[in-house]
Design a protein around this motif. Structure first.
Motif, PDB file in Angstrom:
ATOM      1  N   UNK A 185      -1.984   2.250  10.358  1.00 53.42           N
ATOM      2  CA  UNK A 185      -1.761   3.191   9.262  1.00 53.42           C
ATOM      3  C   UNK A 185      -0.424   2.924   8.574  1.00 53.42           C
ATOM      4  N   UNK A 186       0.607   2.697   9.358  1.00 54.34           N
ATOM      5  CA  UNK A 186       1.953   2.463   8.808  1.00 54.34           C
ATOM      6  C   UNK A 186       1.964   1.226   7.916  1.00 54.34           C
ATOM      7  N   UNK A 187       1.366   0.134   8.403  1.00 55.61           N
ATOM      8  CA  UNK A 187       1.336  -1.095   7.601  1.00 55.61           C
ATOM      9  C   UNK A 187       0.431  -0.924   6.388  1.00 55.61           C
ATOM     10  N   UNK A 188      -0.645  -0.152   6.538  1.00 51.74           N
ATOM     11  CA  UNK A 188      -1.533   0.121   5.411  1.00 51.74           C
ATOM     12  C   UNK A 188      -0.774   0.802   4.285  1.00 51.74           C
ATOM     13  N   UNK A 189       0.076   1.772   4.622  1.00 52.34           N
ATOM     14  CA  UNK A 189       0.833   2.490   3.603  1.00 52.34           C
ATOM     15  C   UNK A 189       1.816   1.561   2.899  1.00 52.34           C
ATOM     16  N   UNK A 190       2.518   0.741   3.674  1.00 45.33           N
ATOM     17  CA  UNK A 190       3.493  -0.190   3.089  1.00 45.33           C
ATOM     18  C   UNK A 190       2.789  -1.244   2.234  1.00 45.33           C
ATOM     19  N   UNK A 191       1.652  -1.721   2.708  1.00 48.12           N
ATOM     20  CA  UNK A 191       0.887  -2.713   1.956  1.00 48.12           C
ATOM     21  C   UNK A 191       0.395  -2.143   0.630  1.00 48.12           C
ATOM     22  N   UNK A 192       0.123  -0.842   0.603  1.00 46.36           N
ATOM     23  CA  UNK A 192      -0.386  -0.229  -0.607  1.00 46.36           C
ATOM     24  C   UNK A 192       0.659  -0.005  -1.681  1.00 46.36           C
ATOM     25  N   UNK A 193       1.947  -0.091  -1.324  1.00 42.34           N
ATOM     26  CA  UNK A 193       3.011   0.170  -2.307  1.00 42.34           C
ATOM     27  C   UNK A 193       2.881  -0.671  -3.578  1.00 42.34           C
ATOM     28  N   UNK A 194       2.853  -1.995  -3.484  1.00 44.33           N
ATOM     29  CA  UNK A 194       2.760  -2.793  -4.721  1.00 44.33           C
ATOM     30  C   UNK A 194       1.453  -2.567  -5.469  1.00 44.33           C
ATOM     31  N   UNK A 195       0.341  -2.497  -4.739  1.00 46.23           N
ATOM     32  CA  UNK A 195      -0.970  -2.391  -5.385  1.00 46.23           C
ATOM     33  C   UNK A 195      -1.120  -1.080  -6.148  1.00 46.23           C
ATOM     34  N   UNK A 196      -0.777   0.035  -5.505  1.00 47.31           N
ATOM     35  CA  UNK A 196      -0.940   1.340  -6.161  1.00 47.31           C
ATOM     36  C   UNK A 196       0.038   1.474  -7.329  1.00 47.31           C
ATOM     37  N   UNK A 197       1.254   0.961  -7.144  1.00 44.08           N
ATOM     38  CA  UNK A 197       2.248   1.030  -8.218  1.00 44.08           C
ATOM     39  C   UNK A 197       1.783   0.258  -9.439  1.00 44.08           C
ATOM     40  N   UNK A 198       1.314  -0.958  -9.231  1.00 46.67           N
ATOM     41  CA  UNK A 198       0.843  -1.782 -10.348  1.00 46.67           C
ATOM     42  C   UNK A 198      -0.351  -1.136 -11.045  1.00 46.67           C
ATOM     43  N   UNK A 199      -1.284  -0.592 -10.251  1.00 47.38           N
ATOM     44  CA  UNK A 199      -2.468   0.034 -10.841  1.00 47.38           C
ATOM     45  C   UNK A 199      -2.073   1.229 -11.698  1.00 47.38           C
ATOM     46  N   UNK A 200      -1.144   2.043 -11.201  1.00 51.99           N
ATOM     47  CA  UNK A 200      -0.711   3.209 -11.958  1.00 51.99           C
ATOM     48  C   UNK A 200       0.000   2.845 -13.243  1.00 51.99           C
ATOM     49  N   UNK A 201       0.867   1.835 -13.183  1.00 54.51           N
ATOM     50  CA  UNK A 201       1.614   1.427 -14.365  1.00 54.51           C
ATOM     51  C   UNK A 201       0.702   0.810 -15.423  1.00 54.51           C
ATOM     52  N   UNK A 202      -0.279   0.015 -14.957  1.00 53.16           N
ATOM     53  CA  UNK A 202      -1.207  -0.619 -15.889  1.00 53.16           C
ATOM     54  C   UNK A 202      -2.030   0.440 -16.627  1.00 53.16           C
ATOM     55  N   UNK A 203      -2.434   1.502 -15.905  1.00 56.50           N
ATOM     56  CA  UNK A 203      -3.283   2.535 -16.499  1.00 56.50           C
ATOM     57  C   UNK A 203      -2.484   3.591 -17.262  1.00 56.50           C
TER      58      UNK A 203
END
Length: 312
Positions: free
Chosen positions: A227-245
């Protein structure tokens, strides 16, 4: 083993129903959902749903699709849903700030000292390479297959079926694999494999945290570590998706103002932080079976509601 057999039986039966339902559904039951522009209160509710479900492995995208439909509001659309995920990112930065400082600082020291076996460097490299698959596939979805994605992939039937399937996979990972590897044992290979699993989250109902945590459990990671690594791994992906949209949410829904957007972001941030803190503590002492059963029941519930044409 009896629990696993029961899960597989129920899930198989539900999948059979899922296949049969669309064949007998009335036109209204499968009609295209209405997209609407949320006000301040509705945005806050959506933010709460986003925050409570983004990091718990039950799919925030699915709930952001289903909950407003049950409330009679309509579909907020993928753009608005992606933007309020930025609130969840703020929560991750806040909760894991010390981890991020350690990983970044340790990686810089490792590079300067050519110590590429450093745990911090391996974790940073894993996050970096693990982000590439979802960035590539996500860009293809946005700029090449956007219309097909919105019209076909983001459907309630897909969400229901995928929720059940991913629940079964999480149950298999929980039951069949040993969960012994800790956070310091992570490698770039783990990042690549979990990154590939993360791309599945582009399909509504999969759950980004669900797919990555499931992959982590299959790789033998401890539950809290996965879970901990999942959250850290999601940082770049979720940030990029939010900024693009972020730009699209105003262009495609011109009536969206700063107040609803701020309301959604703030709500998502607060409830995301609470969900992260709760899940980390929960997985330190308990299994993921509660989420397995929730996913299966949630998928069946959607199918039943669709069959009875209860969505607005």
């Amino acid at each position: 083993m009896n629990q696993l057999k029961t899960l597989l039986f129920v899930s198989t039966a539900a999948l059979c129903v899922a296949i049969a339902l669309p064949l007998n559904a009335t036109p209204d039951a499968t009609a295209e959902l209405v997209t609407w522009t949320p006000d301040v209160f509705q945005a806050a509710v959506l933010g709460m749903v986003q925050g409570l479900t983004e990091f718990i492995p039950i799919s925030s995208t699915a709930h952001l699709k289903v909950v407003p439909e049950l409330l009679g509001w309509g579909d907020p659309g993928s753009a608005f849903s992606a933007v309020i995920q930025l609130g969840s990112i703020v929560a991750v930065f806040g909760y894991f700030w010390q981890d991020l400082v350690q990983v970044v600082g340790g990686s810089i020291r490792a590079i300067s000292e050519s110590d590429y076996d450093s745990p911090d460097f391996r974790i940073a490299l894993g996050i970096a390479v693990g982000t590439l698959p979802i960035v590539i596939v996500g860009l293809l979805v946005k700029f090449v297959f956007r219309e097909f994605y919105e019209d076909n992939v983001r459907s309630l039937a897909v969400i229901a079926i995928v929720s059940i399937v991913m629940g079964v996979l999480l149950g298999l990972a929980e039951k069949l694999c040993r969960h012994k590897r800790g956070f310091q044992a992570l490698s770039a290979k783990d990042g690549i494999l979990m990154g590939l699993a993360q791309t599945l989250a582009l399909v509504p109902g999969v759950s980004r945290s669900g797919s990555t945590i499931t992959a982590g459990l299959f790789m033998g990671l401890e539950r809290a570590t996965a879970a901990r690594f999942s959250f850290l791994l999601g940082l770049p992906a979720i940030t990029l998706a939010g900024l693009v949209e972020l730009k699209d949410v105003f262009e495609t829904s011109g009536e969206v103002g700063w107040m609803p957007l701020a309301s959604g972001l703030l709500s998502a941030g607060v409830f995301s932080y609470l969900a992260i803190a709760w899940l980390i503590r929960f997985l330190q002492t308990r299994s993921t079976w509660i989420f397995v059963w929730y996913r299966v029941i949630f998928g069946i519930f959607i199918l039943v509601v669709m069959r009875n044409n209860l969505f607005s």
